[in-house]
Structure formats: structure tokens, C-alpha cells
Scaffold this active site. Structure first.
Site, PDB file in Angstrom:
ATOM      1  CG  HIS A  86      -1.933   1.042   1.283  1.00  0.00           C
ATOM      2  ND1 HIS A  86      -2.757   1.311   0.224  1.00  0.00           N
ATOM      3  CD2 HIS A  86      -2.318   1.892   2.258  1.00  0.00           C
ATOM      4  CE1 HIS A  86      -3.600   2.274   0.523  1.00  0.00           C
ATOM      5  NE2 HIS A  86      -3.352   2.652   1.774  1.00  0.00           N
ATOM      6  CD  GLU A  91      -1.232   3.372   7.290  1.00  0.00           C
ATOM      7  OE1 GLU A  91      -0.471   2.417   7.571  1.00  0.00           O
ATOM      8  OE2 GLU A  91      -2.064   3.320   6.355  1.00  0.00           O
ATOM      9  CG  HIS A 107       2.831   0.917   4.470  1.00  0.00           C
ATOM     10  ND1 HIS A 107       2.594   2.138   3.864  1.00  0.00           N
ATOM     11  CD2 HIS A 107       1.634   0.541   4.997  1.00  0.00           C
ATOM     12  CE1 HIS A 107       1.333   2.497   4.030  1.00  0.00           C
ATOM     13  NE2 HIS A 107       0.725   1.526   4.711  1.00  0.00           N
ATOM     14  CG  HIS A 113       4.488   2.388   7.393  1.00  0.00           C
ATOM     15  ND1 HIS A 113       3.667   1.351   7.800  1.00  0.00           N
ATOM     16  CD2 HIS A 113       5.757   1.946   7.543  1.00  0.00           C
ATOM     17  CE1 HIS A 113       4.408   0.314   8.156  1.00  0.00           C
ATOM     18  NE2 HIS A 113       5.684   0.659   8.015  1.00  0.00           N
TER      19      HIS A 113
END
Length: 441
Positions: free
Chosen positions: A342, A348, A379, A373
Site C-alpha cells: 500500500h 500511519e 509499506h 509509514h
């Protein structure tokens, strides 16, 4: 020291709660101490002082207006002048100031033999926004092993969302007391005075804090899910009225615009005998989250695991989402079941409360640690998780004994100098993705 919890006397180890997220509550620790017809009568019952605590502007729309009326033994203004606590600020609340596009992962805080309380044990890892901007969130870790005793804390900058990882907490607030264990969360609204102590003396308590500078957390809209699912409002508990009637020499530590200040106070500020309102502390058991997942194919977006959201002015784009990854059944057919590879416009920060996260099975992401991330930082599962999930026999499987969480924000997180420490930051995090084989033909 005198403790009262609810209309009848209870020991200080017992706690009672009121339930329902966002409700307007009324509670009194002494009978007939809560005014019935007025918020501020000429003389309040039981010789108490009325005081309104506002969580939003006076003119906020009725559906979003947050306030509580407190009836206390002494007014909050009764303290000596604040003076800056520069040494304590420098030790704890570090300034997030470095952008870093790399995927980052951290070890848990190193154990300390030094005795320190909750405030002394806070360390800031990363963050975005500020109280000046009224947006964003700072992610902190905490580790402490003694009671705050005569020290009390008040954060004027933002709400404190406490996520215990090890050691149960005794959270004492102006509105009452809460016992919070790993697997539960607790929120103390901005401006509320409180203490966080080990529930059992001598215990070392560790965990995470999300300091929210933006709109107050609320339950996310459910849309096509309907009336039920995710976190249910009836499972959110706020404490009944409780108070301390103590006199002596105490310290009130306040956080204002990122700086800590201390003021001498001659009594416990947790002296609210009765209150009513909707601007309240609360706790929630993450294990009661009703997980929604696919029963056909493909992995749903992680937004389906949102417990609380702090909305922004852009519909559907959160200032901060608090999401969890709890035990759940995996039944998707013809599906790669762990979180997919993703790149996200959101940033995040993740933590692990206990167990193993299903996208990181090769080690490194451990309870008490964390990862970041940032926006559009690629990631996904490590090599070990990818190979296992790509070749496993897809029978119904339950992920058990795990609880991870995420503070997701629309803004990039800056990291602190502390977060770059070599014994704290895992410098080899990117190695978990370097071994992917080429299968293309």
C-alpha cells in the site's frame, strides 16, 4: 484522605461507571449535592462552588457542543501562579521537527531503574500539528513505576488518549476514577485535571498516548453497515462522581502550547463532588469491538477497523483516526489475507499492545514498540508474511491473542530527536522487504 464513589460509600479500589458515548450525564458523590433546576444557583447545595468546563466554543452547534458543570469544594482558580518547568519539558515532551520519508520502526522504551511518575515517564516520538493550529496529533510513549502522589496534571493543548500496553492504570480525574488495563483505552479531555498511577504499587506501567489537538474524538459514521457494528456507544464508560477532600502542599502541572508549567496548590484539585454534562473522561474495552470483515473475497480497507475518529473540515478525511487490528476470523476465498501492499495519502503510526501483527511475522514489531509509514511511504507485509500467506491452504482461520492499533492522520508526521536515537530506532527496518523474489514470467 476521603474517597466517595457514587451515592453510597465504596472502597477506593472499587469503581462504578455510567455508560453511553456522548450522553449527557448527571452524577453526585453525596446525595443532594447536584442542583436540580439551575446550573448556577445563588448558593449551590452543600456549600459547593459551581464551575462550567467548556470543551467547545459556547456557540458551537447543539449537537457538537461539549461542556460539563462541576460542583466542587473549592474553585479551580485557587492556586498560586504558574512558573515554567523547563527541565521537565526538555525531558518529556520533545518537539516533532524532522520529516523523514523512510519507513521507521522503534523498539519499546528501555527499562529504567529510576523511580519516575507518569508525567516524568512520557517521551514524544512523532507528531503533526499543534494546539495553535487546532489540528493534528502527537504520539507519545510512557513508562513509569510510581504514583504521582501530590502532583496533578492538566493538559490545555489536547485530549489524552491512553493506550496501556503493560500494567493496569488507576486514572483519577475531576469527574471520577477509572481502572484501565491493557486491552482497554481511556480518554482524558483537554483541560481536565487528573493523575495516572499504577493500579498496583510497585508495578511498571508502559503504553502509548495519542495527544489530539483537533476536533474531539467521536464514533465514526456506519453508513451501509447500519445501526450495529464496530464500537458500540453503550460500551463506553464514564466514571461516577468521586472526590478527594485533602489539604496540604500539592503541585499542579499544566501543559500549555507544548511547555510544562507548575503551580503550587493547597488542596487536591480532584474535589468535584457532583457534575453533569457531556465533556467527560471515558474508557472502552477494545475486546468488545465488533469487527466487520469480508465473508467473500479481498481484504477490506483498514478504515473498517476504526474505533474513534477526529474529523477534519474535509468530509471523509480524518484529522486523526484511531483504528485497531483485533482478533478476527479470516475467511476470504482466493484472497491474500494479510494487509495488502500500500501507498497511502494518510500517515500511519502503529503500536502493538500484545501478540503478533499478521503483516509482520518475521519479528521486529514487538509489543511496546511502534512504526511509522508517512504519507505515500510504501509499506505492507514483510517477506515472511507474504510467502506464508501466498501459499497457505485457505481454510477459515482465526487470528487470536493479538491487539495492534494505528493513529492515522491526513498530515505527515514529523519525528523528534529522541525518535532518532540509535538504541531506540531500528536502523534495519527496510531489510524486511529486501528479500522478495521475482516470480514474473
Amino acid at each position: 484522605m476521603i474517597f466517595y464513589l457514587g451515592p453510597d460509600y465504596l472502597s477506593h479500589m472499587e469503581t462504578k461507571y455510567l455508560s453511553g458515548f456522548g450522553n449527557h450525564f448527571s452524577t453526585e458523590a453525596r446525595p443532594n449535592s447536584l442542583p436540580q433546576d439551575q446550573n448556577s444557583p445563588q448558593k449551590a447545595p452543600a456549600g459547593l462552588y459551581p464551575e462550567q468546563l467548556s470543551g467547545t466554543a459556547f456557540t458551537a452547534p447543539r449537537h457538537s457542543n461539549m461542556f460539563s458543570w462541576l460542583y466542587r469544594i473549592r474553585p479551580s482558580v485557587m492556586h498560586k501562579p504558574f512558573a515554567p518547568l523547563k527541565d521537565l519539558t526538555a525531558k518529556t515532551f520533545f518537539k516533532p521537527q524532522h520529516i523523514n520519508p523512510n519507513q521507521m520502526r522503534w523498539n519499546p522504551l528501555a527499562d529504567t531503574s529510576a523511580k519516575q511518575d507518569f508525567v516524568e515517564g512520557i517521551r514524544t516520538v512523532c507528531g503533526t500539528g499543534s494546539v495553535h493550529e487546532q489540528r493534528g496529533l502527537n504520539a507519545h510513549l510512557y513508562s513509569f513505576n510510581k504514583s504521582m502522589d501530590t502532583r496533578y496534571f492538566m493538559n490545555a493543548d489536547g485530549d489524552f488518549l491512553l493506550v496501556p500496553q503493560k500494567g493496569a492504570l488507576h486514572v483519577k480525574t475531576e469527574m471520577g476514577f477509572m481502572e484501565v488495563e491493557p486491552g482497554e483505552i481511556a480518554l482524558v479531555p483537554r483541560g481536565v485535571k487528573f493523575q495516572v498511577n499504577p493500579l498496583k504499587d510497585g508495578t511498571t506501567c508502559t503504553g502509548y498516548i495519542g495527544e489530539n489537538f483537533g476536533a474531539a474524538f467521536r464514533l465514526p459514521d456506519l453508513g451501509p453497515i447500519g445501526a450495529n457494528g464496530l464500537a458500540h456507544r453503550r460500551h463506553f464508560l464514564t466514571p461516577v462522581a468521586a472526590f478527594e477532600d485533602k489539604e496540604g502542599k500539592f503541585e499542579l502541572v499544566g501543559k500549555f502550547a507544548g511547555e510544562l508549567w507548575g503551580a503550587e496548590i493547597g488542596h487536591s484539585p480532584l474535589d468535584v463532588v457532583a457534575w453533569h454534562g457531556n465533556f467527560v473522561p471515558f474508557k472502552y474495552d477494545l475486546r468488545k469491538f465488533n469487527t466487520i470483515n469480508t465473508v467473500s473475497y479481498d481484504h477490506p480497507d483498514p478504515s473498517i477497523f476504526t474505533v474513534l475518529t477526529s474529523p477534519s473540515e474535509v468530509p471523509g478525511t480524518a484529522n486523526v483516526d484511531f483504528a485497531i487490528f483485533p482478533p478476527r476470523w479470516m475467511v476470504g476465498e482466493h484472497t491474500f489475507r494479510p494487509p495488502y501492499f500500500h501507498r497511502n495519502c494518510m500517515s500511519e503510526y502503529m503500536g502493538l499492545i500484545y501478540g503478533e501483527y499478521d503483516a509482520k511475522t518475521a519479528g521486529g514489531f514487538v509489543p511496546g514498540g511502534g512504526s511509522l509509514h508517512n504519507f505515500y511511504s510504501a509499506h505492507g507485509p514483510d517477506v515472511d508474511a507474504f510467502e506464508k500467506a501466498s501459499n497457505v491452504d485457505l481454510k477459515p482461520h482465526k487470528i487470536e491473542a493479538t491487539m495492534a492499533f494505528m493513529f492515522e492522520s491526513r498530515s505527515p508526521y514529523m519525528v523528534t530527536d529522541f525518535a532518532m536515537g540509535k538504541d531506540f530506532l531500528q536502523g534495519d527496518y527496510q531489510n524486511c522487504w529486501q528479500g522478495f523474489k521475482k516470480y514474473f514470467k
